[in-house]
Design a protein around this motif. Structure first.
Motif, PDB file in Angstrom:
ATOM      1  N   UNK A 240       0.801  -1.230   0.000  1.00  0.00           N
ATOM      2  CA  UNK A 240       0.000   0.000   0.000  1.00  0.00           C
ATOM      3  C   UNK A 240       0.835   1.282   0.000  1.00  0.00           C
ATOM      4  N   UNK A 241       2.026   1.244   0.612  1.00  0.00           N
ATOM      5  CA  UNK A 241       2.863   2.441   0.718  1.00  0.00           C
ATOM      6  C   UNK A 241       4.018   2.446  -0.274  1.00  0.00           C
ATOM      7  N   UNK A 242       3.916   1.624  -1.320  1.00  0.00           N
ATOM      8  CA  UNK A 242       5.003   1.498  -2.294  1.00  0.00           C
ATOM      9  C   UNK A 242       4.483   1.903  -3.667  1.00  0.00           C
ATOM     10  N   UNK A 243       4.969   3.032  -4.186  1.00  0.00           N
ATOM     11  CA  UNK A 243       4.447   3.567  -5.436  1.00  0.00           C
ATOM     12  C   UNK A 243       4.825   2.704  -6.637  1.00  0.00           C
ATOM     13  N   UNK A 244       5.788   1.818  -6.490  1.00  0.00           N
ATOM     14  CA  UNK A 244       6.149   0.966  -7.621  1.00  0.00           C
ATOM     15  C   UNK A 244       5.126  -0.146  -7.836  1.00  0.00           C
ATOM     16  N   UNK A 245       4.366  -0.453  -6.804  1.00  0.00           N
ATOM     17  CA  UNK A 245       3.287  -1.435  -6.933  1.00  0.00           C
ATOM     18  C   UNK A 245       2.090  -0.753  -7.581  1.00  0.00           C
ATOM     19  N   UNK A 246       1.518  -1.363  -8.583  1.00  0.00           N
ATOM     20  CA  UNK A 246       0.383  -0.756  -9.285  1.00  0.00           C
ATOM     21  C   UNK A 246      -0.858  -0.748  -8.411  1.00  0.00           C
ATOM     22  N   UNK A 247      -1.756   0.165  -8.714  1.00  0.00           N
ATOM     23  CA  UNK A 247      -2.996   0.269  -7.949  1.00  0.00           C
ATOM     24  C   UNK A 247      -3.779  -1.045  -8.007  1.00  0.00           C
ATOM     25  N   UNK A 248      -3.771  -1.682  -9.163  1.00  0.00           N
ATOM     26  CA  UNK A 248      -4.340  -3.024  -9.327  1.00  0.00           C
ATOM     27  C   UNK A 248      -3.272  -3.857 -10.034  1.00  0.00           C
ATOM     28  N   UNK A 249      -2.568  -4.657  -9.266  1.00  0.00           N
ATOM     29  CA  UNK A 249      -1.363  -5.300  -9.771  1.00  0.00           C
ATOM     30  C   UNK A 249      -1.605  -6.702 -10.347  1.00  0.00           C
ATOM     31  N   UNK A 250      -2.672  -7.344  -9.925  1.00  0.00           N
ATOM     32  CA  UNK A 250      -2.940  -8.681 -10.440  1.00  0.00           C
ATOM     33  C   UNK A 250      -4.327  -9.148 -10.070  1.00  0.00           C
ATOM     34  N   UNK A 251      -4.728 -10.274 -10.672  1.00  0.00           N
ATOM     35  CA  UNK A 251      -6.084 -10.798 -10.489  1.00  0.00           C
ATOM     36  C   UNK A 251      -6.014 -12.313 -10.337  1.00  0.00           C
TER      37      UNK A 251
ATOM     38  N   UNK B 100     -13.109 -24.746 -13.237  1.00  0.00           N
ATOM     39  CA  UNK B 100     -12.871 -25.419 -11.960  1.00  0.00           C
ATOM     40  C   UNK B 100     -11.455 -25.247 -11.425  1.00  0.00           C
ATOM     41  N   UNK B 101     -10.756 -24.208 -11.882  1.00  0.00           N
ATOM     42  CA  UNK B 101      -9.414 -23.943 -11.365  1.00  0.00           C
ATOM     43  C   UNK B 101      -9.255 -22.451 -11.122  1.00  0.00           C
ATOM     44  N   UNK B 102      -8.303 -22.116 -10.244  1.00  0.00           N
ATOM     45  CA  UNK B 102      -7.932 -20.718 -10.034  1.00  0.00           C
ATOM     46  C   UNK B 102      -6.740 -20.384 -10.922  1.00  0.00           C
ATOM     47  N   UNK B 103      -6.762 -19.171 -11.486  1.00  0.00           N
ATOM     48  CA  UNK B 103      -5.698 -18.691 -12.370  1.00  0.00           C
ATOM     49  C   UNK B 103      -5.231 -17.324 -11.872  1.00  0.00           C
ATOM     50  N   UNK B 104      -3.968 -16.988 -12.113  1.00  0.00           N
ATOM     51  CA  UNK B 104      -3.447 -15.670 -11.765  1.00  0.00           C
ATOM     52  C   UNK B 104      -3.057 -14.946 -13.047  1.00  0.00           C
TER      53      UNK B 104
ATOM     54  N   UNK C  43      -2.908 -15.996 -18.494  1.00  0.00           N
ATOM     55  CA  UNK C  43      -2.947 -16.324 -17.072  1.00  0.00           C
ATOM     56  C   UNK C  43      -2.352 -17.702 -16.800  1.00  0.00           C
ATOM     57  N   UNK C  44      -1.891 -17.890 -15.567  1.00  0.00           N
ATOM     58  CA  UNK C  44      -1.230 -19.132 -15.175  1.00  0.00           C
ATOM     59  C   UNK C  44      -2.127 -19.866 -14.179  1.00  0.00           C
ATOM     60  N   UNK C  45      -2.369 -21.173 -14.389  1.00  0.00           N
ATOM     61  CA  UNK C  45      -3.185 -21.920 -13.420  1.00  0.00           C
ATOM     62  C   UNK C  45      -2.427 -22.147 -12.118  1.00  0.00           C
ATOM     63  N   UNK C  46      -3.153 -22.111 -11.018  1.00  0.00           N
ATOM     64  CA  UNK C  46      -2.544 -22.306  -9.711  1.00  0.00           C
ATOM     65  C   UNK C  46      -2.754 -23.742  -9.247  1.00  0.00           C
ATOM     66  N   UNK C  47      -1.707 -24.403  -8.795  1.00  0.00           N
ATOM     67  CA  UNK C  47      -1.869 -25.759  -8.284  1.00  0.00           C
ATOM     68  C   UNK C  47      -2.511 -25.746  -6.905  1.00  0.00           C
TER      69      UNK C  47
END
Length: 213
Positions: free
Chosen positions: A24-35, A41-45, A67-71
């Motif tokens: 939250x206090x690091x400007x290099x991190x984007x406001x919305x950095x990932x999803x 039936x799987x989660x993906x990033x 996107x990459x599937x999460x194990x």
């Protein structure tokens, strides 16, 4: 989040617009950095920030990439911030299957946890080819961290053996550490103990010595 969730789980710097705040206090991190999204039936990033996400084994995920599937199990996602900072988002996907043999009592004793963090530090860093720190070297580091602990190679071996004794007989040291990290019994933030040790006057730098030895 339950398996049937339709809304994506977002993470980034803007606490008002994301599901999980990161850096939250690091400007290099984007406001919305990932999803994190649920498909088939799987989660993906998926990465959406200006700085790529770093997955285990130093894999980078850039904005616009597939996107990459999460194990199932535990997975850390890293965001490189400003001034050498690195933020971690810890994800645990519960797919209904055990990711590692459970520790019998579900809790590590303090001396067991400390020894395992030192012995398994390259596993906690998600190095591509993690190695168990030799017990002699681990005893030296543990003595620097906990001078009153009476650490010797024999006590380090006893700590590791006490946990392994609560698991199936065929579980070796590498399998033990892999399982404890995969099931989030040990997590990367535990490495903060080693950072404090390395920063002490006269202390050795232990952060890269498990690679290739």
């Amino acid at each position: 989040m339950p398996p049937g969730v339709l809304d994506p789980v977002t993470f980034g710097r803007n606490t008002a617009e994301v599901s999980v705040p990161v850096g939250e206090d690091d400007r290099r991190v984007s406001r919305r950095h990932g999803v994190l999204e649920r498909h088939r039936e799987r989660w993906w990033v998926r990465a959406t920030g200006k700085v790529p996400l770093r997955l285990p084994e130093s894999r980078l995920l850039f904005t616009g990439a597939a996107p990459v599937p999460l194990p199932g199990g535990y997975l850390p996602l890293f965001v490189h911030g400003s001034r050498g900072r690195e933020h971690v988002l810890e994800v645990h996907v519960a797919d209904g299957r055990p990711v590692a043999p459970p520790v019998a009592d579900g809790v590590l004793a303090a001396w067991e946890r400390l020894a395992l963090i030192v012995v398994g530090q390259s596993f906690l860093r998600w190095e591509a080819h993690p190695r168990v720190v030799p017990f002699e070297r681990a005893a030296t580091q543990l003595t620097a961290l906990d001078p009153a602990g009476g650490w010797t190679p024999r006590t380090v071996r006893a700590a590791v053996g006490a946990v392994r004794a609560r698991l199936p007989p065929a579980c070796g040291d590498e399998q033990l550490l892999t399982g404890l990290v995969a099931s989030a019994v040990l997590v990367p933030p535990d490495l903060a103990l080693l950072t404090a040790t390395a920063a002490s006057p006269g202390a050795s730098d232990w952060t890269q010595r498990t690679v290739g030895e």
